[in-house]
Design an enzyme around this catalytic site. Structure first.
Site, mmCIF file in Angstrom:
data_model
loop_
_atom_site.group_PDB
_atom_site.id
_atom_site.type_symbol
_atom_site.label_atom_id
_atom_site.label_comp_id
_atom_site.label_asym_id
_atom_site.label_seq_id
_atom_site.Cartn_x
_atom_site.Cartn_y
_atom_site.Cartn_z
ATOM 1 N N THR A 166 0.814 -1.215 0.000
ATOM 2 C CA THR A 166 0.000 0.000 0.000
ATOM 3 C C THR A 166 0.846 1.262 0.000
ATOM 4 O O THR A 166 0.372 2.335 -0.377
ATOM 5 C CB THR A 166 -0.954 -0.023 1.216
ATOM 6 O OG1 THR A 166 -1.696 -1.247 1.198
ATOM 7 C CG2 THR A 166 -1.935 1.132 1.184
ATOM 8 N N TYR A 174 4.155 -13.321 4.064
ATOM 9 C CA TYR A 174 3.074 -12.588 3.400
ATOM 10 C C TYR A 174 2.704 -13.338 2.127
ATOM 11 O O TYR A 174 3.492 -13.414 1.190
ATOM 12 C CB TYR A 174 3.534 -11.161 3.106
ATOM 13 C CG TYR A 174 2.530 -10.246 2.426
ATOM 14 C CD1 TYR A 174 1.181 -10.569 2.325
ATOM 15 C CD2 TYR A 174 2.943 -9.029 1.883
ATOM 16 C CE1 TYR A 174 0.278 -9.722 1.709
ATOM 17 C CE2 TYR A 174 2.050 -8.173 1.263
ATOM 18 C CZ TYR A 174 0.724 -8.518 1.176
ATOM 19 O OH TYR A 174 -0.163 -7.677 0.553
ATOM 20 N N LYS A 226 0.719 -13.090 7.090
ATOM 21 C CA LYS A 226 -0.345 -12.246 6.567
ATOM 22 C C LYS A 226 -0.929 -13.010 5.389
ATOM 23 O O LYS A 226 -0.323 -13.114 4.325
ATOM 24 C CB LYS A 226 0.183 -10.887 6.124
ATOM 25 C CG LYS A 226 -0.894 -9.984 5.520
ATOM 26 C CD LYS A 226 -0.319 -8.681 4.988
ATOM 27 C CE LYS A 226 -1.415 -7.852 4.314
ATOM 28 N NZ LYS A 226 -0.879 -6.592 3.728
ATOM 29 N N ILE A 271 -3.799 -7.103 8.951
ATOM 30 C CA ILE A 271 -3.023 -5.968 8.452
ATOM 31 C C ILE A 271 -3.889 -5.345 7.377
ATOM 32 O O ILE A 271 -4.106 -5.926 6.320
ATOM 33 C CB ILE A 271 -1.643 -6.390 7.929
ATOM 34 C CG1 ILE A 271 -0.783 -6.898 9.098
ATOM 35 C CG2 ILE A 271 -0.951 -5.209 7.245
ATOM 36 C CD1 ILE A 271 0.581 -7.423 8.684
#
Length: 293
Positions: free
Chosen positions: A47, A135, A164, A206
């Site tokens: 992001t 992740y 994640k 998250i």
């Protein structure tokens, strides 16, 4: 790790209209999330548009977040990529004293096998001076880190403490929750199914939307962790339309439109990303306007 339970937010990198990094806006974003009650901050995640930041800009953003945070919340640093040796070198040379853990994405573009993914994270785990959050985001990497690989890493390395999980697959998340070591944390990487994952035994999220609605979203996750499902789902249903909208034309274009509507940042993103179109901007603006109490 108790510090990773609850809501972490994947911070945006605000840009001015001339596409330069907007440090004052970043300071506002950090304080808005902290004041809203989130549990931790993630720096240099997807992001943050880290793929289109220069090395100097990345350091500027990292140092700004550290300075503004002033130790108030745990920080997680995104350290990942598809060049294993380069990541290992960064892990050996960077100062991680300000960070609770690293978040490391499964290699993208190369499309490694499950054994390749395992060996990649083995090298990272052996080099990292801080705990590692895996992740998995196959929509971006083109390769899915299977539960068997996650569980193998969790069993083999004490400092691989969490994942994640952003495959958007509840069954996959449930298998990891069921089979992983007791202290291993499954953190949702998908805002829309974060609450169901938490209710099923996940540790939190998250989040992207969580930095636009930090108070509401973090409280929803805390309610979920306390198994207060009925109350938590009230917030889920309230935010679900906005969650859909912010991903409709890509992340972080949508959340940056939320921030513009809130008066916190511009909605500027860097190419090859573009800002949301006028129609979506109007819908997001209307949602934000109507949600402000």
């Amino acid at each position: 790790m108790q510090s990773l339970i609850g809501t972490g937010v994947a911070l945006v990198t605000p840009f001015k209209k001339d596409f330069s990094v907007d440090i004052e806006a970043l300071q506002r974003v950090v304080n808005f999330s902290i004041d809203g009650g989130v549990e931790y901050l993630v720096v240099m995640g997807t992001t943050a548009e880290n793929a289109t930041l220069t090395a100097e800009e990345k350091e500027l953003v990292i140092n700004t977040v550290i300075d503004v945070n002033k130790g108030r919340l745990p920080l997680v640093l995104g350290v990942g990529g598809n060049n294993t040796m380069q990541i290992v070198e960064e892990l050996k040379t960077r100062d991680f004293s300000a960070f609770e853990a690293i978040l490391s994405v499964s290699p993208y573009y190369n499309k490694p096998t499950q054994e390749g993914i395992y060996q990649h994270f083995k090298a990272i785990a052996e080099a990292s001076p801080v705990p590692v959050i895996l992740y998995n985001v196959p929509g971006r990497t083109a390769s899915n880190m299977l539960p068997s690989t996650v569980i193998r890493l969790a069993n083999d390395f004490d400092n691989v403490v969490a994942i994640k999980e952003a495959a958007g697959d509840m069954a996959q998340a449930l298998k990891i929750i069921k089979d992983a070591p007791k202290d291993f944390l499954v953190i949702s990487g998908d805002d829309m199914i974060a609450l169901p994952i938490v209710l099923a035994g996940g540790a939190g999220v998250i989040s992207v939307i969580g930095q636009g609605y930090p108070k509401e979203f973090s409280e929803m996750i805390r309610l979920g962790l306390n198994k207060k499902a009925v109350e938590a789902f009230k917030t889920q249903y309230f935010l679900s339309d906005c969650i859909d909208m912010i991903f409709e034309q890509g992340n972080p274009a949508g959340i940056k439109q939320v921030f513009q509507a809130l008066g916190i940042t511009e909605n500027t993103v860097r190419l090859p990303l573009v800002s949301v179109d006028e129609s979506l901007a109007e819908r997001i603006n209307d949602f934000v306007k109507n949600s402000i109490k």
